[in-house]
Write a protein that holds these residues in place. Structure first.
Motif: not given
Length: 416
Positions: A282, A293, A308, A402, A407
């Motif tokens: 990411a 995105s 994350n 995503f 994620w």
């Protein structure tokens, strides 16, 4: 493996007692003993590896080295590894830079084996580099294990190459996993494929092709790139022109994968997009691209991603980040190679503990006997099992999507 609680003095005392008892019995002269195994003495076991610490893949190489070193160093600080003869040993890890050059890797391997006298070659990074070493490992009967590559060649024929085994899921298994997900959508989908012009690209393509065979999913455009390419703009333009609904972007180099996303944004092309595990960061791929995105971006995963937010409170992630900061501060702990190598270090220690004697052959036997589901950093519901003669110890992964700049596993996202 001893607990990391400062029991160094106790460990040293136990090691001394064991050494004296063995000495009273006439030493280790039996088959598979320390006396016949290079790289082991009464205090240490010497292991080695080769990593691209310079060149285009230096960040990944530093991460892979940092991950395995962090676990080894933490284990040593906790006292070391208790092996089958009752002796507690520290692990010494010798390594050299190869710049991702197969010729240099071969030189490094020979130096590690012939001069440094390592017991085993562990955790080495890269497909082409490990492929160059495998014939030597087979001929010289040197364990070449827990490798940082998803190429199936290192695990698929263990009768032909009994001294080599990978670690993580293969590229075929990754391609197959996403292919099965596309088929499960029960929609007519046109796929554009972008892959490296070598065995790596072929592996992803083969896994995807096998999974979609006989379904409503088909590959309508297939484009390759060279590992030395500095731009993939023309390839993306070609794929966008195919009007594919899905892009399987099997680009192995993170900076190139980031450039792929940037080019797609320039063209206004936003199909369902799959990024391979090795290039799905990411931070280093998606955010670095500067692109907004994509509505449907997917990848695969078998390990927890330390940056994350969903894993922020996870104890295994916290321990991993603390170990990386303490023992490998020069490595980027958010790069996936570091996470995978750290877990490989755990598998290495378990295999050393599980050896029945102290021979190189028994290390291979012990790796194939690994069977556990509490590996640090491995996703829930996944396990390590070395018994499959045609697969690496980790041979499952999960598809993720995503969402909100992070994620999420497909199963979890569907629950929300």
């Amino acid at each position: 493996m001893l607990k990391r609680t400062g029991g160094v003095r106790v460990a040293a005392a136990l090691a001394l007692i064991s050494s004296l008892l063995l000495g009273a019995c006439g030493g280790r002269q039996e088959s598979g003993s320390v006396a016949s195994a290079p790289g082991i003495d009464d205090k240490t076991i010497l292991l080695g590896g080769s990593f691209p610490l310079s060149g285009a893949l230096s960040a990944n190489g530093q991460a892979a080295l940092g991950g395995i070193k962090a676990f080894i160093d933490a284990t040593n600080e906790a006292g070391g590894v208790r092996m089958s003869d009752g002796v507690i040993r520290r692990i010494e890890f010798k390594y050299y830079d190869d710049g991702y050059d197969p010729a240099r890797v071969v030189q490094n391997f020979r130096k590690l084996v012939d001069q440094d006298q390592v017991f085993a070659y562990v955790g080495a990074f890269g497909t082409a580099t490990n492929a160059a070493v495998m014939p030597l490992a087979t001929r010289q009967e040197i364990p070449q294990v827990l490798l940082g590559t998803g190429a199936s060649v290192f695990s698929a024929d263990q009768k032909k190459n009994p001294w080599t085994i990978g670690w993580q899921p293969t590229y075929e298994q990754e391609g197959e996993s996403f292919g099965k997900y596309l088929v499960s959508l029960n929609r007519t989908l046109k796929v554009g494929f972008l892959g490296q012009n070598d065995d790596l690209g072929d592996a992803y393509r083969n896994g995807l092709t096998e999974a979609i065979k006989g379904s409503r999913v088909s590959i309508v455009a297939d484009v390759t790139y060279e590992r030395t390419d500095t731009s993939l703009d023309s390839q993306i333009s070609t794929l966008a022109g195919s009007h594919a609904d899905v892009l399987f972007s099997a680009v192995a180099i993170p900076r190139l994968e980031s450039a792929v996303l940037a080019r797609m944004a320039q063209l206004g092309w936003a199909p369902m997009t799959y990024l391979p595990i090795m290039s799905n960061s990411a931070t280093h791929v998606i955010k670095a691209s500067g692109a907004v995105s994509f509505p449907e971006m997917f990848s695969g995963e078998f390990a927890k991603v330390p940056d994350n937010p969903i894993w922020a409170g996870d104890k295994a992630v916290q321990s991993y980040l603390a170990d990386m900061k303490k023992y490998s501060p020069e490595a980027d702990a958010t790069i996936a190679n570091a996470v995978w190598a750290y877990s490989a270090g755990d598998a290495l220690v378990r295999a050393l503990e599980g050896m029945k004697d102290l021979s190189r052959q028994d290390l291979m036997t012990s790796i194939h006997a690994l069977d556990y589901d509490d590996a640090p950093m491995l996703l829930p519901d996944l396990a390590v099992n070395g018994s499959d003669s045609a697969s690496p110890p980790i041979h499952e992964l999960q598809v993720e999507k995503f969402i909100d700049n992070r994620w999420e596993l497909i199963e979890d996202s569907e629950k929300n």
